[in-house]
Design an enzyme around this catalytic site. Structure first.
Site: not given
Ligand code: ZN
Length: 180
Positions: A66-67
């Site tokens: 996700e990051d």
């Protein structure tokens, strides 16, 4: 934990530390981002007695897709299908607007596997603790209220997964009066 499990766990910590190395949390001290996934794994290992190495590694890796630039294929190659599936289950689609991502977490929570539910519970517990103890520096109380409401809506969909973790979660939610 067998030697190969320990090896995998240390490998996951090193991998996540490298991937998150330039990121900081949003608290006043701008803590290193890696503190968060380590705290999530600690909730499961130290407080919930979870010994499943796939679940603990998934905690460490839960924000990598996700990051960071990490791909599912990369996790699959490095850590195999069980861990990769758990991380994928806990990954929001960053191409969607924030409000939609938040709504989808609520909508999808009930479909999470037992292992992903543990990661989700520990992640929310860790985030509530951070908001209470070291909140993001630019967050008014309304933003904290909103996060608490949303976290409750997600966790309400997976109740019955782990009594102890749910009790910890509820005792944190009860502390919302501290910033109201
Ligand atoms: Zn997280």
């Amino acid at each position: 934990m067998s030697h190969s499990d320990l090896h995998l766990m240390v490998k996951a910590i090193r991998f996540a530390a490298e991937k998150h190395r330039h990121q900081r949390r949003r608290d006043i001290e701008a803590s290193p981002y890696i503190n968060h996934p380590i705290a999530v794994a600690a909730v499961l290992s130290a407080e919930a007695g979870v010994e499943d190495v796939s679940v603990l590694c998934a905690c460490i890796l839960h924000d990598t897709i996700e990051d960071t630039d990490t791909t599912e294929a990369e996790l699959l190659r490095e850590f195999g299908p069980a861990i990769t599936t758990l991380v994928a289950e806990c990954t929001d689609d960053r191409t969607l607007p924030r409000a939609e991502r938040k709504a989808l977490q609520i909508a999808h929570a009930a479909q999470l596997s037992p292992g992903a539910r543990l990661v989700k519970l520990a992640d929310k517990i860790s985030n509530l603790r951070d908001i209470l103890a070291t909140p993001p520096k630019d967050w008014p109380s309304a933003a904290k209220e909103e996060y608490f409401d949303w976290a409750s809506a997600v966790i309400d969909r997976i109740r019955g997964s782990h009594a102890g973790l749910e009790a910890s979660f509820d005792s944190l939610i009860a502390r919302r009066s501290e910033f109201a």
